[in-house]
Design an enzyme around this catalytic site. Sequence first.
Site, short mmCIF file in Angstrom:
data_model
loop_
_atom_site.label_atom_id
_atom_site.label_comp_id
_atom_site.label_asym_id
_atom_site.label_seq_id
_atom_site.Cartn_x
_atom_site.Cartn_y
_atom_site.Cartn_z
CD1 TRP A 74 7.45 55.34 14.01
CD2 TRP A 74 7.86 53.52 15.23
NE1 TRP A 74 8.80 55.17 14.08
CE2 TRP A 74 9.09 54.08 14.81
CE3 TRP A 74 7.89 52.36 16.02
CZ2 TRP A 74 10.31 53.51 15.15
CZ3 TRP A 74 9.10 51.80 16.35
CH2 TRP A 74 10.31 52.38 15.93
CG ASN A 100 1.65 53.68 21.46
OD1 ASN A 100 2.58 53.00 21.02
ND2 ASN A 100 1.82 54.86 22.02
N GLY A 101 1.91 50.13 21.34
CA GLY A 101 2.63 49.19 22.20
C GLY A 101 2.86 47.89 21.47
CE LYS A 486 18.86 67.24 18.77
NZ LYS A 486 18.85 66.85 20.12
CD GLU A 489 17.63 63.72 17.04
OE1 GLU A 489 16.96 62.73 17.35
OE2 GLU A 489 17.84 64.65 17.84
CG HIS A 505 44.04 57.91 22.17
ND1 HIS A 505 45.29 57.43 22.47
CD2 HIS A 505 43.84 58.97 22.99
CE1 HIS A 505 45.83 58.16 23.45
NE2 HIS A 505 44.96 59.11 23.77
CE LYS A 608 9.75 65.69 21.61
NZ LYS A 608 11.12 66.22 21.49
O1 M6R Z 1 11.51 61.89 26.37
P1 M6R Z 1 12.92 61.53 26.70
O2 M6R Z 1 13.75 62.69 27.09
O3 M6R Z 1 13.02 60.41 27.70
O4 M6R Z 1 13.53 60.97 25.32
C1 M6R Z 1 14.80 60.40 25.27
C2 M6R Z 1 15.27 60.27 23.84
O5 M6R Z 1 14.43 59.41 23.13
C3 M6R Z 1 15.34 61.63 23.13
O6 M6R Z 1 16.15 62.53 23.80
C4 M6R Z 1 15.88 61.44 21.69
O7 M6R Z 1 17.21 61.07 21.71
C5 M6R Z 1 15.67 62.71 20.89
N1 M6R Z 1 15.23 62.39 19.57
C6 M6R Z 1 16.90 63.53 20.78
O8 M6R Z 1 16.75 64.67 20.02
#
Ligand code: M6R
Length: 613
Positions: A74, A100-101, A486, A489, A505, A608
């Site tokens: 990524w 990764n990082g 939702k 994204e 408002h 993710k």
């Molecule tokens: O693994 P986590 O619950 O800490 O992740 C937090 C967010 O990155 C995660 O909820 C993100 O907003 C999702 N894509 C929402 O659907």
Amino acid sequence: MCGIVGYVGGQDAVPVILDGLKRLEYRGYDSAGVAVVNQGSLQRRRSAGKLDRLASSLAAEPLRGEWGLGHTRWATHGRPTEENAHPHQDCGGHIVVVHNGIIENHLELKERLVEEGHRFVTQTDTEVLAHLVESAYRGSLEEAAREALARVRGVYALVLLHRDEPQRLVAARMGPPLVIGVGESEHFIASDIPALLRHTRDFVFLEDGDVATVTPTALSVRNLEGVEVTRPPQRVTWDPVQAEKGGYRHFMLKEIHEQPRAARDTLLGRFSVEDGEVLLDELGPAAAGLREASRVMLLACGTSWHAGLVGKFLIEHLAGLPAEVDYGSEFRYRTPLVGPGTVAVAISQSGETADTLAAFREAKSRGALPIAICNVRGSMLTREAVGSLLTHAGPEIGVASTKAFTSQLVALALLALHLGRLRGTLSPDQCREHLVALARIPHLMEQALSRADEIEELTRSLTHATDFLYLGRGINYPIALEGALKLKEISYVHAEGYPAGEMKHGPIALIDDALPVVALCADDHVYEKMLSNIQEAKARGGRVIAVAPSGNGDLRGLLDGPGDAILEIPSCPALWSPFITVLPLQLLAYHVALRAGRDVDQPRNLAKSVTVE
Ligand code: M6R
């Protein structure tokens, strides 16, 4: 974010690595590559774009590997090109690394390495790692890795191999997750458990500062100083089938429909209706600390943050405890008033979100009692918590969180009821009444999901909408935010969530017949107020889609315009309504995205687990 897979053992490494990377696709990536050693020759194959391209290239010109590693990248530093794709190698072409990082001091390290004569061929920060290890190498990859990492500032999960150290991989972690799968005369390394579930259920979870070496039959873990540390394998109970699509078109759809099961599993064995008590012994030493709590600080990001907002409502209402919710990314950049007496509850599906972890550590360092609500046993978050309440959603693969969210709501409901009993704001009878209602929720979720076809049909008329407004009140205001998130994204359609009372408002200026207004109505004390807000939208020519309990004739009379719709949900106690109101919104987002031809499970630009700040 980025996926790593490594393999040492008797199988051909290439298919093992490719299959593992495929199962990590949900993490988000834009290029991929593998490096394997076969009969003393180290070979790499990389490509920009999705794994299918890499797989086609490997099908056209096959590689075999006695051992090896692979990566899905990524992009952070440098465009997602083949050249920048991992694995990266040293000047001599003996050492390869996947990472990764972010290596924060890579520019300064690169400058020195170039002075020493190293040649760089990519724009990535990762390439410095290959050259650093090359420059430190004196016959032991593990020692060279340790020496190199001593010069590195940043976060990493990485795996290295050296062509001349047969059947050996070296892995290190500082931040992003890395697990080692233990097999019969074979070892696997991966960024996440689902990559390896078809091979093993026994995992070693590396911790920050760990440097591990694996061969087919040996596994050793030392810290950055070279001192051996013990990391016993843990058995993961996740069913590998849960990490498959199981006949559904997308993981997201499967996970939406798994929610009643996930909610049931998260409730299971955690309360006694007879006694009117919630049983949270699993919180271990944190259980006693809850008694002293004077306030609760909920820390999370994204969807988990929305769960936190519902949690605040529940904790304040049921336990009379002040509760605050903050974004992981904001908390540590203000002056939070947190100390002993505060319970810091971090909520995270993955348990690896960098911002949530950083906020959690900050709260902990200020004396708060750290509790995790998390879906991944053994994740960083659960290891840093004094007590954890695991959600039992099973692996969530779709980037858009669904079943993890409703399972988090279950955990928060149990915590709020438990706090209510501890503090005496709930009698056993009152608690029992809530528990009985809560236990019926999975069944009501099933009923709500059985109307999925209506939602699919409704989205036919929504294909041209470019903006949506989601409105909710009270405990359903966070659900309006979640519904909007939702949709954004996965469909890339703009949407905003608002407390319905705030519409006048500002957002009311947006209303016309092209803006669908999604209004969340529950059987609660603000139902009439939601009707007024709907009327306000209608009076301005708005098109309203109401999510409402069945049998509300008054609403039906209001919503008779051409684009109006009512998505009926089963009636349930107001306090537990978010479990139900969120379901049509997840399905709405899914079908709008599908009609727009989006990649529902792996939406663009998203990962993710967000393991960088
Ligand atoms: O693994 P986590 O619950 O800490 O992740 C937090 C967010 O990155 C995660 O909820 C993100 O907003 C999702 N894509 C929402 O659907």
